[in-house]
Design a protein around this motif. Structure first.
Motif, PDB file in Angstrom:
ATOM      1  N   ALA A 246       0.813  -1.213   0.000  1.00 19.62           N
ATOM      2  CA  ALA A 246       0.000   0.000   0.000  1.00 19.62           C
ATOM      3  C   ALA A 246       0.849   1.267   0.000  1.00 19.62           C
ATOM      4  CB  ALA A 246      -0.930   0.004   1.210  1.00 19.62           C
TER       5      ALA A 246
ATOM      6  N   TYR B 155      -8.278   9.132  -6.823  1.00 22.83           N
ATOM      7  CA  TYR B 155      -8.200   7.970  -5.940  1.00 22.83           C
ATOM      8  C   TYR B 155      -7.770   8.439  -4.568  1.00 22.83           C
ATOM      9  CZ  TYR B 155      -3.232   8.425  -6.727  1.00 22.83           C
ATOM     10  OH  TYR B 155      -1.956   8.928  -6.789  1.00 22.83           O
TER      11      TYR B 155
ATOM     12  N   SER C 268      -5.364   7.767  -1.112  1.00 22.53           N
ATOM     13  CA  SER C 268      -4.100   7.127  -0.703  1.00 22.53           C
ATOM     14  C   SER C 268      -4.324   5.693  -0.226  1.00 22.53           C
ATOM     15  CB  SER C 268      -3.450   7.929   0.425  1.00 22.53           C
ATOM     16  OG  SER C 268      -2.478   7.132   1.097  1.00 22.53           O
TER      17      SER C 268
ATOM     18  N   THR D 238       3.228  13.580  -5.788  1.00 22.88           N
ATOM     19  CA  THR D 238       2.618  12.252  -5.877  1.00 22.88           C
ATOM     20  C   THR D 238       3.388  11.320  -6.808  1.00 22.88           C
ATOM     21  OG1 THR D 238       0.496  13.326  -5.609  1.00 22.88           O
ATOM     22  CG2 THR D 238       0.465  11.058  -6.344  1.00 22.88           C
TER      23      THR D 238
ATOM     24  N   SER E  16       5.455   9.005  -4.092  1.00 19.72           N
ATOM     25  CA  SER E  16       4.656   7.771  -4.109  1.00 19.72           C
ATOM     26  C   SER E  16       3.195   8.153  -4.223  1.00 19.72           C
ATOM     27  CB  SER E  16       4.855   6.961  -2.826  1.00 19.72           C
ATOM     28  OG  SER E  16       3.833   5.982  -2.694  1.00 19.72           O
ATOM     29  N   THR E  17       2.414   7.319  -4.906  1.00 18.78           N
ATOM     30  CA  THR E  17       0.978   7.594  -4.987  1.00 18.78           C
ATOM     31  C   THR E  17       0.322   7.477  -3.608  1.00 18.78           C
ATOM     32  OG1 THR E  17       0.523   5.303  -5.501  1.00 18.78           O
ATOM     33  CG2 THR E  17       0.753   6.798  -7.358  1.00 18.78           C
ATOM     34  N   ALA E  18       0.961   6.758  -2.692  1.00 23.18           N
ATOM     35  CA  ALA E  18       0.394   6.634  -1.347  1.00 23.18           C
ATOM     36  C   ALA E  18       0.556   7.928  -0.566  1.00 23.18           C
ATOM     37  CB  ALA E  18       1.061   5.490  -0.590  1.00 23.18           C
ATOM     38  N   ILE E  19       1.591   8.702  -0.911  1.00 18.13           N
ATOM     39  CA  ILE E  19       1.828   9.989  -0.241  1.00 18.13           C
ATOM     40  C   ILE E  19       1.317  11.072  -1.177  1.00 18.13           C
ATOM     41  CG2 ILE E  19       3.546  11.519   0.785  1.00 18.13           C
ATOM     42  CD1 ILE E  19       5.236   9.150   1.437  1.00 18.13           C
ATOM     43  N   ARG E  20       0.007  11.235  -1.212  1.00 17.61           N
ATOM     44  CA  ARG E  20      -0.593  12.168  -2.168  1.00 17.61           C
ATOM     45  C   ARG E  20      -0.489  13.572  -1.642  1.00 17.61           C
ATOM     46  NH1 ARG E  20      -5.839  11.522  -5.413  1.00 17.61           N
ATOM     47  NH2 ARG E  20      -4.532  12.589  -6.912  1.00 17.61           N
TER      48      ARG E  20
END
Lengths: 470, 470
Positions: A135, A343, A345, B311, B315-319
């Motif tokens: 994730a 989307y 996170s 992003t 990382s896409t997780a850390i938007r």
């Protein structure tokens, strides 16, 4: 790509230069080395950049000086007035409930529970675990992580009575907090200029989202038992509205909870008008002497659009909420969500799911219930003793707030200022009314820090109230 | 509050029952115990709930059965048609670039860099550290963590030439990704029904945000050198627009980068019209043979509203992204952000700041530059060899994409399908045009997984292109 430490010094010195008089002498290289904890080479590099930009000049053997001739120009953004024009929607100033206040203040104004009411250990463990997993690097689908969709569907579905089809995971759209869900729902289901029925009083965040999306609010009075079905029916007919926003469980601010039969009656009115009800189940995890049973659980015909947030019960850092909607309404909301943020996170989604599926989550909720009860009761007792002029409309069975009616003629602005001067922050009730307030109210949050200070806080309110009446 | 594991079984069995024929026999308690890894007591509790809801019946000594008489009602949301009406803004279907595709596919379609181009170690370390700190539990101010505001201001300010006042940290608003920033900026500075100048071709996400916010797009042709100042000037005059959206560095899709003098010329046009330029610096960290120097660095009069995202590079997780704006424009954007989402997860902000302030971030960017260069060159060579019919308009000096013009008359839909049948995903250029496409284009991302497959992917495109021409 910057050489990070020299550009840091360049930037800091530019700030310094912009404040300095022309001809002022810069600190020596040695002291800059010490101040910025950088090597002499790095400092020299920074000074060269500033020299190249004509901001400073070096006189060998003497020192480095701010250049005498510089364009000094005060910032003037006046041209923006015409470019911006008057706004299409005038947004109210940011809510008083979001203010950051001194650490030693007694804070009844905030809408959030104190840190000690959060499942801190679960949150830290879940975030650490998520940081190690996939994730942390992958992009989840627009509607959310499938496992989290399943959890939200399951939570709502487990309350469904016999004969009602539980929602499917695919009916769930994961959101980065419920506020952005409100905006998307209002845009998708109502639209600018169109009417939206709303309880009065109701959540200020919903009133703000309505202002931002340009929907026209039509207030429906709501008391300790919720709105009157006859009045709601009339409001639907007169306004032509197709959407009703409500908080059936522990309404913010009043704490009202609709009885199950009342939910059925309201739902019948909504159905009769071929309308939607947006059910904001903001306090699902904050039941005290009752549970929050969603009205949405009794609907499988797509009339109730259900909003559930984990932000307040898990952590503000894990801003995760979800909307559950069925049919074309769900598609339209999802299209708005995708255009708005594409989307959510995956890390926050994974961490949220981790927290709420740990055995510790259930025990946390049990202990939270007890803590909320003792805090609520302490604040009720304190107010009764020290501020008898404030009338509690309802002892809430859950939620985070007490809603007091004050004597007619109370000057709320003066009351709030007087309390603040004594270090006590309260929320004037005005923000919770979609139109003119029905009277002078205040909302006090009993989930703030340090309940030991509640009696003292209540005394301050009582004294300010007594002065206010004179 | 649910007993989590029994309600989980209730929910799962409800799904099962909804598919099962009336009278069907449920699995034995023993097999339910095994299937759900729950205790017999928990399974019994779940069965009691279902019995209480009249969904099943137990015949002692025989088994448990789905009740014969049940309301079987197919979902019919037809009533929503009238309640929803036709949408105020018709949103296009979700972008083809966001599709999730099979793992073994050759993916040129996506807009994101592959995982191996991300600073994985820095990201995991930063998230783990943030999980331990205050950011995991506290709510940050609406405009963002002050330290992160400072970093964004510093990044932009370090590129400011002599005599230009660098932005202050308070000019920065931290965003949960740049897409939601686009929506807020368009709402705040343009408004529904009002004109917005936009390069053509331009980023599909900006075109989508314009559709969602209801602003009226006015396309301005943009080639390998950027838009023509004379054409831009005419578009301002004819449309009365006050805002121009552009990507001066490594434009998505074409990769065009404006020369410094060109940026000055464009800025002069913007100033002359008393207008704003929204500069979307999406690929700031993806320079290859040049650096991305923001046009915004040359403006201190509040004309450029600058958007920078982390992003794609972190990382896409850390938007996390930010907008830098000065004057009343900044206030109006902030009011929209606060109404839309109130604040951005402090955890993600702390983690983003941690990543970009590590020494490893600079070395990561250097190695990224080299990897992007070799990937770009490999794809260029492969396409030249295997798909000579595709004409590369420009060898981009940075960014993630190549933009090819195909022979006139190419059927893009058929081309994309033919490629997909052979496991190769490409992005038809249509999405990047605010109006009719100027011709048949495709965009290929050279930052996708497995560059070893680029020659094979190019061969598939070349063959499909050859068939398309017949």
């Amino acid at each position: 790509m910057n050489n990070d430490s020299s550009s840091r010094i360049v930037w800091a010195l530019k700030q310094w230069i912009s404040q300095a008089a022309p001809g002022a002498r810069l600190p020596s290289t040695r002291s800059l080395v010490a101040e910025y904890q950088a090597s002499p080479v790095t400092v020299q590099k920074a000074l060269q950049v500033l020299t190249g930009q004509d901001l400073i000049e070096s006189r060998p053997g003497v020192g480095t000086f701010v250049r005498a001739v510089r364009a000094v120009r005060p910032a003037d953004y006046g041209w923006q007035t015409a470019a911006l024009g008057s706004p299409q929607t005038v947004l109210p100033p940011s809510s008083g409930t979001m203010r950051n206040v001194p650490n030693d203040a007694i804070t009844f104004h905030s809408g959030y529970p104190d840190r000690e009411l959060l499942p801190e250990r679960l949150v830290r463990t879940a975030l650490t675990r998520a940081a190690r997993g996939d994730a942390a690097l992958f992009r989840p689908p627009a509607a959310g992580l499938p496992e989290l969709q399943t959890w939200f569907a399951h939570e709502l579905g487990s309350a469904a009575p016999a004969g009602i089809t539980a929602p499917m995971p695919s009916d769930v759209i994961v959101l980065p907090g419920s506020q952005s869900g409100l905006s998307s729902i209002f845009r998708a289901l109502v639209g600018a200029g169109q009417p939206l029925l709303i309880e009065s009083p109701s959540y200020w965040g919903a009133i703000l989202a309505a202002a931002q999306t340009g929907v026209r609010l039509v207030p429906v009075r709501s008391g300790p038992d919720g709105p009157d079905p006859v009045e709601l029916d009339r409001a639907f007919t007169e306004s032509g509205a197709r959407v009703f926003y409500a908080q059936p469980n522990y309404s913010n601010p009043s704490g009202a909870q609709w009885a199950p039969g009342h939910g059925e009656e309201i739902l019948a009115v909504v159905r009769r008008h071929g309308a939607f009800m947006v059910e904001d189940d903001w306090a699902h995890d904050f039941g005290i002497t009752s549970q929050a049973v969603p009205v949405a659980a009794r609907d499988d015909a797509g009339h109730v659009v259900y909003l559930r947030s984990l932000t307040k019960s898990v952590s503000t850092a894990i801003r995760i909420a979800a909307v559950v909607a069925r049919g074309p309404a769900r598609e339209r909301i999802l299209a708005h969500r995708a255009a708005e943020s594409m989307y959510v996170s995956g890390l926050l989604q994974a961490a949220a799911l981790d927290v709420v599926t740990q055995p510790g989550w259930q025990s946390h909720l049990r202990s939270l219930r007890q803590q909320l009860q003792s805090r609520r009761d302490l604040l009720v007792t304190s107010m009764r003793e020290h501020a008898p002029g404030a009338h509690l409309e309802l002892l809430p069975k859950g939620g985070l707030n007490l809603w007091f009616r004050l004597p007619d003629g109370t000057d709320l602005g003066r009351l709030a200022r007087d309390c603040e001067d004594a270090g006590v922050f309260i929320a004037a009730g005005t923000e919770w009314f979609p139109a003119e307030p029905a009277g002078p109210f205040i909302r006090l949050n009993y989930a703030g820090p340090n309940p030991g200070a509640y009696p003292a806080g209540a005394r301050v309110i009582g004294e300010a109230l007594a002065r206010n009446g004179r």
